[in-house]
Design a protein around this motif. Sequence first.
Motif, mmCIF file in Angstrom:
data_model
loop_
_atom_site.group_PDB
_atom_site.id
_atom_site.type_symbol
_atom_site.label_atom_id
_atom_site.label_comp_id
_atom_site.label_asym_id
_atom_site.label_seq_id
_atom_site.Cartn_x
_atom_site.Cartn_y
_atom_site.Cartn_z
ATOM 1 N N THR A 1 -32.775 19.406 -12.640
ATOM 2 C CA THR A 1 -33.672 20.526 -12.815
ATOM 3 C C THR A 1 -34.195 20.987 -11.460
ATOM 4 O O THR A 1 -34.577 20.188 -10.634
ATOM 5 N N VAL B 1 -41.330 27.251 -19.919
ATOM 6 C CA VAL B 1 -40.647 27.414 -21.203
ATOM 7 C C VAL B 1 -41.740 27.654 -22.233
ATOM 8 O O VAL B 1 -42.771 26.965 -22.233
ATOM 9 N N ARG C 1 -34.997 34.443 -18.073
ATOM 10 C CA ARG C 1 -33.681 33.825 -17.953
ATOM 11 C C ARG C 1 -32.906 33.721 -19.267
ATOM 12 O O ARG C 1 -31.734 34.060 -19.350
ATOM 13 N N ARG C 2 -33.552 33.233 -20.315
ATOM 14 C CA ARG C 2 -32.816 33.005 -21.567
ATOM 15 C C ARG C 2 -33.775 32.884 -22.740
ATOM 16 O O ARG C 2 -34.982 32.692 -22.566
ATOM 17 N N GLU D 1 -37.302 30.985 -21.667
ATOM 18 C CA GLU D 1 -37.536 30.450 -20.330
ATOM 19 C C GLU D 1 -37.743 31.614 -19.378
ATOM 20 O O GLU D 1 -36.923 32.535 -19.319
ATOM 21 N N GLU E 1 -32.775 23.911 -15.965
ATOM 22 C CA GLU E 1 -31.547 23.131 -16.089
ATOM 23 C C GLU E 1 -30.340 23.996 -15.733
ATOM 24 O O GLU E 1 -30.213 25.126 -16.159
ATOM 25 N N VAL F 1 -45.485 34.714 -20.716
ATOM 26 C CA VAL F 1 -44.481 33.852 -21.349
ATOM 27 C C VAL F 1 -44.814 33.648 -22.825
ATOM 28 O O VAL F 1 -43.936 33.701 -23.693
ATOM 29 N N LYS G 1 -42.576 22.532 -19.541
ATOM 30 C CA LYS G 1 -41.285 22.467 -18.854
ATOM 31 C C LYS G 1 -40.142 22.049 -19.766
ATOM 32 O O LYS G 1 -38.980 22.236 -19.433
ATOM 33 N N PHE H 1 -34.813 23.501 -24.518
ATOM 34 C CA PHE H 1 -34.796 24.173 -23.223
ATOM 35 C C PHE H 1 -35.562 23.305 -22.229
ATOM 36 O O PHE H 1 -36.728 22.968 -22.482
ATOM 37 N N GLN H 2 -34.929 22.960 -21.136
ATOM 38 C CA GLN H 2 -35.622 22.298 -20.043
ATOM 39 C C GLN H 2 -35.645 23.247 -18.860
ATOM 40 O O GLN H 2 -34.620 23.811 -18.477
ATOM 41 N N LEU H 3 -36.814 23.442 -18.312
ATOM 42 C CA LEU H 3 -36.995 24.394 -17.232
ATOM 43 C C LEU H 3 -36.001 24.171 -16.103
ATOM 44 O O LEU H 3 -35.895 23.077 -15.562
ATOM 45 N N ASN I 1 -38.557 32.227 -15.324
ATOM 46 C CA ASN I 1 -38.579 31.534 -14.040
ATOM 47 C C ASN I 1 -39.457 32.229 -13.012
ATOM 48 O O ASN I 1 -39.654 33.439 -13.059
#
Length: 314
Positions: free
Chosen positions: A56, A62, A139-140, A75, A288, A93, A165, A284-286, A77
Amino acid sequence: MAEITAASVKELRERTGAGMMDCKKALNETGGDMEAAIDWLRTKGLAAAAKKAGRTAAEGLVGVAVEGARGAVVEVNSETDFVAKNEQFQEFVRIVAGVALETGADVDALAKATWPTGGTVEEKLTSNIATIGENQSLRRAAVVEVKDGVVVPYVHNAAAPGLGKIGVLVALESTGNKARLEALGKQLAMHIAAANPLALKGEDLDVAMVERERAIASEKAAESGKPADIAAKMVDGAIAKFRKENALMSQIFVMDNKTKIEDVVAAAGKDAGATVTLAAYVRFQLGEGIEKKESDFAAEVAAAAGTSKPEPVA
């Protein structure tokens, strides 16, 4: 042959946990190819299996949101962790996750969606960049839902409600007791956050990933000197183990360290009063899959000022 730098050796050490000299040798053997070097180390038994996501690196947050039997995770960023603690960024967010409930997982559609107070999500993001003074990006996103049952959200080490995260959604199909389903979903989500499964079932694992594991196992088996039939069984065993350890339903539940997830879900059906199906999950991991560019801060400051980098004081 590509130059083997100290930075590449350091990166390989961080990604594999292997020793410095082993990392240097692996890079030399593979012409500096990072992914090939990881496979080389694993073939020699010198590195743990690298997860699909890699390390990461990015900052941001997230966010998760659930309404009824539908949930969304997004997510967003940022350049630094300071922005992730900014209330304006956190609110953005949080609202984007709610908007994603309506628009779905397509990021382009989400960016063009209407912001609650007017304009679009993309325009609000641009405004935030201007006022906060740091680049940010959407991002996604992902959305899960069930016809009858619950979608349970979980954020590991939340920075604020629904934000952190690591964000997880668990979708459970069942006509059973909703409170029991919520409790089960929370436990499963915590397991997913910790164990990071790569697919719901073994057959759902990425084909290319499995073939990569097969290639590594085949080379190990060949180096063992065992007869061909024994070597083939070794490879099959390694792939079966890989599927079992990386598919959620066959993983061992982290809460008791002995029960398979599929058995946990089956047993929960009795408590809930109806069959329970783990229909889907999202984790979701921030950051990744994103590598953060390392920079020389002193050099950047000097460049911005139009001067050379200052020499260290003796």
